[in-house]
Design a protein around this motif. Structure first.
Motif, PDB file in Angstrom:
ATOM      1  N   TRP A   1       0.844  -1.196   0.000  1.00  0.00           N
ATOM      2  CA  TRP A   1       0.000   0.000   0.000  1.00  0.00           C
ATOM      3  C   TRP A   1       0.876   1.242   0.000  1.00  0.00           C
ATOM      4  O   TRP A   1       2.085   1.154   0.238  1.00  0.00           O
ATOM      5  N   HIS A   2       0.243   2.403  -0.221  1.00  0.00           N
ATOM      6  CA  HIS A   2       0.991   3.651  -0.147  1.00  0.00           C
ATOM      7  C   HIS A   2       0.084   4.763   0.357  1.00  0.00           C
ATOM      8  O   HIS A   2      -1.140   4.683   0.256  1.00  0.00           O
ATOM      9  N   TYR A   3       0.729   5.788   0.898  1.00  0.00           N
ATOM     10  CA  TYR A   3       0.045   7.044   1.207  1.00  0.00           C
ATOM     11  C   TYR A   3       0.949   8.169   0.723  1.00  0.00           C
ATOM     12  O   TYR A   3       2.120   8.260   1.112  1.00  0.00           O
ATOM     13  N   GLN A   4       0.406   9.039  -0.113  1.00  0.00           N
ATOM     14  CA  GLN A   4       1.198  10.143  -0.657  1.00  0.00           C
ATOM     15  C   GLN A   4       0.935  11.414   0.134  1.00  0.00           C
ATOM     16  O   GLN A   4      -0.184  11.912   0.187  1.00  0.00           O
ATOM     17  N   THR A   5       1.982  11.940   0.749  1.00  0.00           N
ATOM     18  CA  THR A   5       1.838  13.141   1.570  1.00  0.00           C
ATOM     19  C   THR A   5       1.684  14.405   0.728  1.00  0.00           C
ATOM     20  O   THR A   5       0.965  15.319   1.113  1.00  0.00           O
ATOM     21  N   THR A   6       2.367  14.452  -0.435  1.00  0.00           N
ATOM     22  CA  THR A   6       2.303  15.637  -1.293  1.00  0.00           C
ATOM     23  C   THR A   6       2.149  15.210  -2.740  1.00  0.00           C
ATOM     24  O   THR A   6       3.139  15.037  -3.457  1.00  0.00           O
ATOM     25  N   PRO A   7       0.928  15.023  -3.214  1.00  0.00           N
ATOM     26  CA  PRO A   7       0.716  14.624  -4.609  1.00  0.00           C
ATOM     27  C   PRO A   7       1.339  15.622  -5.581  1.00  0.00           C
ATOM     28  O   PRO A   7       1.233  16.838  -5.409  1.00  0.00           O
ATOM     29  N   GLY A   8       2.012  15.101  -6.611  1.00  0.00           N
ATOM     30  CA  GLY A   8       2.627  15.959  -7.624  1.00  0.00           C
ATOM     31  C   GLY A   8       3.638  16.932  -7.062  1.00  0.00           C
ATOM     32  O   GLY A   8       3.776  18.046  -7.568  1.00  0.00           O
ATOM     33  N   ASP A   9       4.368  16.539  -6.055  1.00  0.00           N
ATOM     34  CA  ASP A   9       5.271  17.429  -5.309  1.00  0.00           C
ATOM     35  C   ASP A   9       6.044  18.391  -6.214  1.00  0.00           C
ATOM     36  O   ASP A   9       6.679  17.990  -7.179  1.00  0.00           O
ATOM     37  N   ALA A  10       5.987  19.688  -5.847  1.00  0.00           N
ATOM     38  CA  ALA A  10       6.665  20.727  -6.621  1.00  0.00           C
ATOM     39  C   ALA A  10       7.608  21.571  -5.777  1.00  0.00           C
ATOM     40  O   ALA A  10       8.161  22.559  -6.273  1.00  0.00           O
ATOM     41  N   TRP A  11       7.793  21.208  -4.494  1.00  0.00           N
ATOM     42  CA  TRP A  11       8.530  22.074  -3.567  1.00  0.00           C
ATOM     43  C   TRP A  11       9.651  21.346  -2.830  1.00  0.00           C
ATOM     44  O   TRP A  11      10.199  21.854  -1.876  1.00  0.00           O
TER      45      TRP A  11
ATOM     46  N   ILE B   1       2.178  27.203   7.908  1.00  0.00           N
ATOM     47  CA  ILE B   1       2.469  26.911   6.512  1.00  0.00           C
ATOM     48  C   ILE B   1       1.534  27.752   5.639  1.00  0.00           C
ATOM     49  O   ILE B   1       0.497  28.221   6.116  1.00  0.00           O
ATOM     50  N   ASN B   2       1.904  27.942   4.365  1.00  0.00           N
ATOM     51  CA  ASN B   2       0.995  28.675   3.479  1.00  0.00           C
ATOM     52  C   ASN B   2       0.702  27.937   2.179  1.00  0.00           C
ATOM     53  O   ASN B   2      -0.125  28.381   1.388  1.00  0.00           O
ATOM     54  N   TRP B   3       1.357  26.805   1.937  1.00  0.00           N
ATOM     55  CA  TRP B   3       1.151  26.089   0.674  1.00  0.00           C
ATOM     56  C   TRP B   3      -0.162  25.310   0.663  1.00  0.00           C
ATOM     57  O   TRP B   3      -0.694  24.992  -0.401  1.00  0.00           O
ATOM     58  N   ALA B   4      -0.690  25.000   1.858  1.00  0.00           N
ATOM     59  CA  ALA B   4      -1.949  24.261   1.968  1.00  0.00           C
ATOM     60  C   ALA B   4      -2.708  24.779   3.182  1.00  0.00           C
ATOM     61  O   ALA B   4      -2.114  25.288   4.144  1.00  0.00           O
ATOM     62  N   THR B   5      -4.029  24.625   3.125  1.00  0.00           N
ATOM     63  CA  THR B   5      -4.872  25.095   4.235  1.00  0.00           C
ATOM     64  C   THR B   5      -5.297  23.960   5.153  1.00  0.00           C
ATOM     65  O   THR B   5      -5.967  24.198   6.145  1.00  0.00           O
ATOM     66  N   GLY B   6      -4.906  22.746   4.834  1.00  0.00           N
ATOM     67  CA  GLY B   6      -5.257  21.593   5.652  1.00  0.00           C
ATOM     68  C   GLY B   6      -5.221  20.337   4.823  1.00  0.00           C
ATOM     69  O   GLY B   6      -4.732  20.324   3.681  1.00  0.00           O
ATOM     70  N   VAL B   7      -5.726  19.241   5.396  1.00  0.00           N
ATOM     71  CA  VAL B   7      -5.807  17.958   4.702  1.00  0.00           C
ATOM     72  C   VAL B   7      -7.268  17.517   4.686  1.00  0.00           C
ATOM     73  O   VAL B   7      -7.941  17.519   5.721  1.00  0.00           O
ATOM     74  N   ASP B   8      -7.749  17.167   3.523  1.00  0.00           N
ATOM     75  CA  ASP B   8      -9.120  16.664   3.370  1.00  0.00           C
ATOM     76  C   ASP B   8      -9.164  15.230   3.883  1.00  0.00           C
ATOM     77  O   ASP B   8      -8.581  14.327   3.271  1.00  0.00           O
TER      78      ASP B   8
ATOM     79  N   ARG C   1      -6.009  13.999   0.885  1.00  0.00           N
ATOM     80  CA  ARG C   1      -5.159  14.875   0.098  1.00  0.00           C
ATOM     81  C   ARG C   1      -5.035  16.254   0.742  1.00  0.00           C
ATOM     82  O   ARG C   1      -5.991  16.743   1.351  1.00  0.00           O
ATOM     83  N   PRO C   2      -3.882  16.900   0.577  1.00  0.00           N
ATOM     84  CA  PRO C   2      -3.750  18.273   1.078  1.00  0.00           C
ATOM     85  C   PRO C   2      -4.625  19.222   0.275  1.00  0.00           C
ATOM     86  O   PRO C   2      -4.856  19.013  -0.923  1.00  0.00           O
ATOM     87  N   ILE C   3      -5.094  20.265   0.933  1.00  0.00           N
ATOM     88  CA  ILE C   3      -5.890  21.290   0.262  1.00  0.00           C
ATOM     89  C   ILE C   3      -4.927  22.405  -0.130  1.00  0.00           C
ATOM     90  O   ILE C   3      -4.599  23.286   0.661  1.00  0.00           O
TER      91      ILE C   3
END
Length: 725
Positions: A328-338, A389-396, A401-403
């Motif tokens: 299994w997997h859990y992705q903390t930052t989908p499509g990571d750009a940072w 943090i400012n890149w996300a407002t929370g996790v859905d 997924r991060p918001i």
């Protein structure tokens, strides 16, 4: 020879046997009775049964996290909150090279095994620090610039009489624990044209040595490999990102991942996803958990057409350690750009959540969130940010997924290519420095960062040939050259030690620090948390309240996670001390705020210790600012700066400001100025500097030289101004 020593002679390692079961029983009896264990006839006689029963012999520290669950908690409590103030230096050992020290020592039956820069392995008597043997794998030091964060190593693993080390240049080697001689060596690299390195500590599960690799910043495809501990023969390999889409995927994991990537540019770029540090293992579930790193390149537009989650970047992946198959997997930052890698420390614990006992996995990766995940299924149980943090407002919580706050953080779709200030920046809210968990307090102790960084889209470019150039395809790490601007930026990069409640997902207490890159933590049954600091101290706090109870100077910055152990009834605490890593090389200008110099050493303390801290002998203390006349033009300086920050800043600092680990080129001697072209073309391989003869023309070298001369004159002027009343 006592009974325990006799039984150790029967041990063959590997699978549990009658002798092993008897040995474990004897160790448990000795631990309960307080008996002193004799020195082993077979050093490093460790196997899975012994690691699984680590709490029955708490005097040892047999794997990098002490136990398979990687909690970095010790049941020892002879040193406790009531007497820790009496802790004094017991012994020190000086490492060979004064640069990045990040290892967690292993201590087994009175012997300490640890590493220094360039993967040099040391076996020390844990009682007094006497050197038993030293093994230098002769890492190719000309490739030091291919490691994103200096020639560091995070430690060894031990198993059945052998010591295992991942070598910076990509080898995995087994060393005889008694003699320090090489037993076997294997090249783990899949592509010799890429900058594949190893800086992490191996883990050993069921007779398999498991190691990942680094190099995502240089165009590497990530993977993790298992080798037979006795022979070095490869058992399995798990890739973390897809390969050429024209070829069949390598297993179920790559079938899943391939659907989340677009185009084919990532093939040449490597894809990234390197597993360069964290792992943990659950023997009952028989699951190995790995932390996967960032993408190559960082820019999702240029990596995957700006689309897709790009699995398994910035993910936690559960693998069957017998076969290397995806579970299994859990992705903390989908499509990571940072550069929000999920390679930070992964620990396992059993927590009561809403009245139900849950087997959980906990991680606080770079992106700023603290995650509690069901380790059997990968289900997200909770997530909350540990710092602003400012890149996300929370996790859905419905999707996990991060918001993402697109206005604040999405730089790659801006048609005007404006830079965006994103928090946290590329070193994250928590980097590789290990956290720890104390079952008595229920708290996790996290060395946290408060930092932001600018990210700006670029037009992109093909992968560069030179291995030691970052392949980010993003403008980031931009810093001003003027001292006032640097001081203002440095003031925004601070750190703290956070005591985090994983059930309530909130801070219980915290301690502020003046800068980032403070050390990993250790918690103990003595109600203590130990940590080293970036500004050159070793400290102990009460685990429940965060009160400082003990502090000593270390004469250098301390980044590694400390350990505690017991020999002959005496409890010790060891810190691997040494300033280094990317903060003090690449971002040297900001690391100067810590006010320390490199000084690689092992510092070990005990109650009533009376040893004295050796004086610091700084390698570059005699360097002066004495530049030749500046003869260039502003245009040449601008061009030289661009070349310098593309080729030289990895080691010597952005804008030619060194953090002190490697020479500050603004302080070159007259002789080195005269021989500048020869040095750049010839390299200084013993010091880790490669030749640039194939990358830079003589004219380009002169542009760099003029830029350095100009920066030297600016430094001299600043120093003269500071002296005026």
């Amino acid at each position: 020879m006592n009974q325990i020593s006799q039984q150790r002679c029967l041990l063959g390692g590997g699978a549990p046997s009658v002798a092993r079961k008897l040995f474990t029983s004897l160790v448990l009896s000795a631990a309960v009775s307080g008996a002193v264990l004799a020195a082993p006839d077979k050093p490093a006689a460790v196997d899975g049964a012994r690691i699984s029963a680590a709490d029955s012999e708490p005097g040892n520290w047999m794997s990098t996290g002490r136990t398979y669950d990687e909690q970095r908690f010790s049941p020892l409590k002879k040193i406790n909150d009531g007497n820790v103030a009496k802790l004094g230096l017991a012994w020190t050992y000086k490492l060979d090279i004064d640069r990045g020290v990040e290892a967690t020592p292993i201590v087994v039956d009175g012997v300490m095994y640890t590493t220094g820069p360039f993967s040099i392995v040391y076996a020390l008597d844990a009682r007094d620090g006497k050197l038993l043997w030293k093994y230098d794998p002769k890492s190719d030091r000309g490739r030091a610039g291919e490691a994103c964060c200096d020639a560091v190593n995070r430690g060894v693993a031990v198993w059945n009489g052998k010591v295992y080390v991942g070598v910076l240049d990509g080898r995995l080697e087994a060393i005889d624990a008694k003699t320090g001689q090489l037993a076997w060596s294997v090249d783990t690299r899949t592509d010799h044209s890429r900058s594949i390195t190893i800086t992490g500590a191996p883990r050993i599960v069921k007779g398999k040595v498991i190691i990942g690799n680094g190099g995502a910043e240089y165009g590497v495809r990530g993977y993790i490999t298992a080798y037979d501990a006795e022979t070095g023969k490869q058992d399995w390999r798990f890739f973390t990102v897809p390969g050429d889409p024209k070829l069949p995927p390598e297993g179920k994991g790559m079938e899943i991942a391939a659907k989340t990537w677009h185009g084919d540019k990532f093939v040449d770029q490597g894809g990234g996803g390197t597993v360069w540090d964290s792992m943990s293992y659950d023997p009952k579930l028989n699951l190995l958990y790995i932390g996967v790193g960032n993408g190559s390149s960082w820019n999702p537009k240029l990596r995957s057409e700006g689309k897709g989650d790009n699995l398994f970047l910035s993910s936690i992946v559960a693998i069957n350690p017998d076969t290397g198959e995806y579970v299994w997997h859990y992705q903390t930052t989908p499509g990571d750009a940072w550069d929000y890698t999920a390679t930070a420390h992964i620990m396992l614990a059993d927590l009561k959540i809403y009245g139900k006992e849950r087997k959980v996995l906990m991680q606080s990766p770079k992106n700023g969130f603290f995650y509690v995940i069901d380790r059997a299924t990968g289900e997200l149980l909770s997530a909350k940010n540990i710092v602003p943090i400012n890149w996300a407002t929370g996790v859905d919580m419905k999707t996990g997924r991060p918001i993402v706050d697109e206005k604040a953080a999405v730089y790659w779709t801006d048609p005007e290519k404006k830079a965006k200030l994103v928090q946290p920046g590329f070193w994250g809210a928590h980097d590789w420095q290990p956290m720890s968990y104390n079952p008595a307090t229920g708290l996790v102790y996290i060395p946290a960062h408060i930092m932001s960084a600018l990210y700006q889209d670029t037009d992109g470019h093909p992968r560069k040939k030179f291995k030691s150039m970052y392949q980010l395809q993003v403008n980031t790490g931009m810093m001003p050259e003027d001292p006032d601007g640097l001081r203002k930026l440095a003031d925004t990069w601070t750190g703290k030690l956070i005591a985090w409640d994983p059930l309530k997902q909130e801070v219980r207490w915290e301690v502020p620090y003046s800068t980032i890159f403070n050390g990993g933590t250790l918690s103990t049954a003595g109600n203590l948390v130990f940590e080293g600091t970036a500004d050159g101290r070793v400290v102990a706090y009460s685990a429940d309240k965060g009160k400082m109870l003990w502090e000593q100077p270390a004469n250098t910055g301390v980044m590694a996670g400390p350990v505690t152990y017991e020999v002959d009834g005496e409890q010790y605490v060891t810190f691997m001390a040494g300033w280094g890593g990317a903060f003090s090389t690449f971002a040297g200008a900001l690391s100067l705020k810590a006010g320390v110099k490199p000084n690689a050493q092992v510092l070990t303390y005990k109650l009533g210790g009376t040893a004295k801290l050796p004086d610091l002998k700084y390698k570059y203390a005699d360097h002066k600012v004495d530049p030749p006349p500046f003869t260039g033009t502003q245009e040449q300086v601008d061009q030289g700066r661009a070349i310098f920050n593309g080729h030289c800043d990895t080691c010597h600092g952005i804008n030619a400001i060194s953090g002190g680990v490697l020479p500050d080129l603004r302080m070159l001697s007259k002789e080195n100025h005269q021989a500048f072209l020869g040095i750049v073309y010839g390299g200084r391989v013993p010091d880790g500097m490669p030749s640039f003869a194939e990358e830079l023309t003589p004219e380009q070298v002169e542009l760099v030289h003029q830029y350095i001369i100009k920066r030297s004159h600016e430094l001299l002027q600043t120093m003269q101004t500071a002296k005026k009343p």
